[in-house]
Scaffold this motif. Structure first.
Motif, PDB file in Angstrom:
ATOM      1  N   LEU A 164       0.839  -1.203   0.000  1.00  0.00           N
ATOM      2  CA  LEU A 164       0.000   0.000   0.000  1.00  0.00           C
ATOM      3  C   LEU A 164       0.874   1.253   0.000  1.00  0.00           C
ATOM      4  O   LEU A 164       0.615   2.200  -0.748  1.00  0.00           O
ATOM      5  CB  LEU A 164      -0.937   0.005   1.211  1.00  0.00           C
ATOM      6  N   PHE A 165       1.920   1.236   0.805  1.00  0.00           N
ATOM      7  CA  PHE A 165       2.880   2.334   0.809  1.00  0.00           C
ATOM      8  C   PHE A 165       3.481   2.508  -0.585  1.00  0.00           C
ATOM      9  O   PHE A 165       3.580   3.626  -1.103  1.00  0.00           O
ATOM     10  CB  PHE A 165       3.973   2.062   1.851  1.00  0.00           C
ATOM     11  N   ASN A 166       3.883   1.409  -1.199  1.00  0.00           N
ATOM     12  CA  ASN A 166       4.464   1.433  -2.545  1.00  0.00           C
ATOM     13  C   ASN A 166       3.481   2.027  -3.555  1.00  0.00           C
ATOM     14  O   ASN A 166       3.853   2.867  -4.384  1.00  0.00           O
ATOM     15  CB  ASN A 166       4.869   0.017  -2.960  1.00  0.00           C
ATOM     16  N   ILE A 167       2.234   1.611  -3.496  1.00  0.00           N
ATOM     17  CA  ILE A 167       1.211   2.092  -4.432  1.00  0.00           C
ATOM     18  C   ILE A 167       0.991   3.595  -4.273  1.00  0.00           C
ATOM     19  O   ILE A 167       0.940   4.338  -5.259  1.00  0.00           O
ATOM     20  CB  ILE A 167      -0.108   1.305  -4.257  1.00  0.00           C
ATOM     21  N   ILE A 168       0.883   4.052  -3.042  1.00  0.00           N
ATOM     22  CA  ILE A 168       0.652   5.481  -2.786  1.00  0.00           C
ATOM     23  C   ILE A 168       1.817   6.316  -3.311  1.00  0.00           C
ATOM     24  O   ILE A 168       1.609   7.315  -4.021  1.00  0.00           O
ATOM     25  CB  ILE A 168       0.415   5.740  -1.279  1.00  0.00           C
ATOM     26  N   ILE A 169       3.022   5.909  -2.999  1.00  0.00           N
ATOM     27  CA  ILE A 169       4.205   6.662  -3.445  1.00  0.00           C
ATOM     28  C   ILE A 169       4.328   6.612  -4.968  1.00  0.00           C
ATOM     29  O   ILE A 169       4.532   7.643  -5.627  1.00  0.00           O
ATOM     30  CB  ILE A 169       5.491   6.124  -2.777  1.00  0.00           C
ATOM     31  N   ALA A 170       4.186   5.421  -5.548  1.00  0.00           N
ATOM     32  CA  ALA A 170       4.353   5.269  -7.000  1.00  0.00           C
ATOM     33  C   ALA A 170       3.296   6.066  -7.774  1.00  0.00           C
ATOM     34  O   ALA A 170       3.618   6.718  -8.773  1.00  0.00           O
ATOM     35  CB  ALA A 170       4.303   3.791  -7.390  1.00  0.00           C
ATOM     36  N   ILE A 171       2.061   6.039  -7.315  1.00  0.00           N
ATOM     37  CA  ILE A 171       1.006   6.807  -8.001  1.00  0.00           C
ATOM     38  C   ILE A 171       1.268   8.308  -7.854  1.00  0.00           C
ATOM     39  O   ILE A 171       1.063   9.071  -8.800  1.00  0.00           O
ATOM     40  CB  ILE A 171      -0.388   6.403  -7.491  1.00  0.00           C
ATOM     41  N   SER A 172       1.735   8.732  -6.702  1.00  0.00           N
ATOM     42  CA  SER A 172       2.056  10.149  -6.510  1.00  0.00           C
ATOM     43  C   SER A 172       3.166  10.581  -7.466  1.00  0.00           C
ATOM     44  O   SER A 172       3.072  11.640  -8.101  1.00  0.00           O
ATOM     45  CB  SER A 172       2.512  10.402  -5.071  1.00  0.00           C
ATOM     46  N   LEU A 183       3.984   9.075 -10.262  1.00  0.00           N
ATOM     47  CA  LEU A 183       3.423   9.011 -11.624  1.00  0.00           C
ATOM     48  C   LEU A 183       2.648  10.282 -11.953  1.00  0.00           C
ATOM     49  O   LEU A 183       2.740  10.809 -13.061  1.00  0.00           O
ATOM     50  CB  LEU A 183       2.502   7.800 -11.778  1.00  0.00           C
ATOM     51  N   PHE A 184       1.876  10.781 -11.004  1.00  0.00           N
ATOM     52  CA  PHE A 184       1.121  12.017 -11.203  1.00  0.00           C
ATOM     53  C   PHE A 184       2.074  13.189 -11.465  1.00  0.00           C
ATOM     54  O   PHE A 184       1.866  13.982 -12.381  1.00  0.00           O
ATOM     55  CB  PHE A 184       0.238  12.291  -9.981  1.00  0.00           C
ATOM     56  N   ILE A 185       3.133  13.293 -10.664  1.00  0.00           N
ATOM     57  CA  ILE A 185       4.127  14.358 -10.862  1.00  0.00           C
ATOM     58  C   ILE A 185       4.795  14.191 -12.224  1.00  0.00           C
ATOM     59  O   ILE A 185       5.040  15.171 -12.937  1.00  0.00           O
ATOM     60  CB  ILE A 185       5.168  14.352  -9.721  1.00  0.00           C
ATOM     61  N   TYR A 186       5.069  12.956 -12.616  1.00  0.00           N
ATOM     62  CA  TYR A 186       5.696  12.675 -13.915  1.00  0.00           C
ATOM     63  C   TYR A 186       4.786  13.127 -15.063  1.00  0.00           C
ATOM     64  O   TYR A 186       5.248  13.720 -16.036  1.00  0.00           O
ATOM     65  CB  TYR A 186       6.005  11.181 -14.025  1.00  0.00           C
ATOM     66  N   ILE A 187       3.500  12.865 -14.934  1.00  0.00           N
ATOM     67  CA  ILE A 187       2.546  13.290 -15.972  1.00  0.00           C
ATOM     68  C   ILE A 187       2.512  14.815 -16.059  1.00  0.00           C
ATOM     69  O   ILE A 187       2.480  15.380 -17.155  1.00  0.00           O
ATOM     70  CB  ILE A 187       1.145  12.696 -15.702  1.00  0.00           C
ATOM     71  N   LEU A 188       2.535  15.493 -14.918  1.00  0.00           N
ATOM     72  CA  LEU A 188       2.614  16.960 -14.929  1.00  0.00           C
ATOM     73  C   LEU A 188       3.903  17.420 -15.604  1.00  0.00           C
ATOM     74  O   LEU A 188       3.902  18.400 -16.355  1.00  0.00           O
ATOM     75  CB  LEU A 188       2.535  17.516 -13.507  1.00  0.00           C
TER      76      LEU A 188
END
Length: 178
Positions: free
Chosen positions: A86-94, A96-101
């Motif tokens: 869950l920690f991994n998912i939260i960090i990775a999605i965050s 990924l969001f910054i990467y998309i920006l």
């Protein structure tokens, strides 16, 4: 003792693979992409790897330690795995969001989008779990298969710089490639 030898052999085969494959692929990629193409690849790859580094956020070392502590208790092992995942998912999605920006600000989005698959893969990387339970067979086999698939993709898809030249021209760059 038998498990130690088995784990050693799996890791040995994988380590030999990651030494031999670049010796074969580097000349192919260098010749087919040319100086400009190789430069674009290395530039994009270096930036994407910073995002991957932040997405990993030390989970591998911490995860291995935490899993190895509870590996003999199935209930605690499952609980610890899902906490860490869950920690991994939260960090990775965050990240990924910054990467998309970050992608919105770029001209060469296609190169970064394709290389971003590496960043997306951090969501699914649970190798820390298998290292923690000392099951090197699965890790080695999966990594070996991924390396072989990557090698085959290089052989089949990197034929010349025409696709790269076309993409550079579409983005308004007038550099000669190859």
């Amino acid at each position: 003792m038998n498990k130690i030898i088995s784990n050693f052999m799996y890791q040995l085969i994988y380590q030999i693979t990651i030494i031999i494959l670049p010796i074969i692929t580097i000349p192919i990629v260098s010749k087919n992409l040319g100086v400009e193409g190789l430069g674009v690849y290395n530039y994009v790859s270096s930036i994407v790897n910073y995002f991957v580094l932040f997405a990993g956020l030390g989970l591998a070392n911490y995860g291995i330690r935490e899993i190895s502590i509870v590996r003999n208790n199935k209930k605690n092992l499952s609980k610890k795995f899902w906490e860490l995942e869950l920690f991994n998912i939260i960090i990775a999605i965050s990240i990924l969001f910054i990467y998309i920006l970050f992608l919105i600000l770029l001209n060469d989005r296609l190169f970064f989008l394709i290389s971003g698959i590496t960043l997306l893969a951090t969501l699914f990387d649970i190798s820390w779990f298998y290292y923690g339970i000392e099951d090197f067979k699965i890790i080695s086999l999966i990594n070996f298969i991924i390396k072989i698939i990557s090698f085959l993709c290089i052989l089949f898809f990197i034929k010349n710089t025409d696709g790269l030249r076309q993409e550079l021209c579409v983005n308004g760059k007038n550099h000669s490639v190859g």
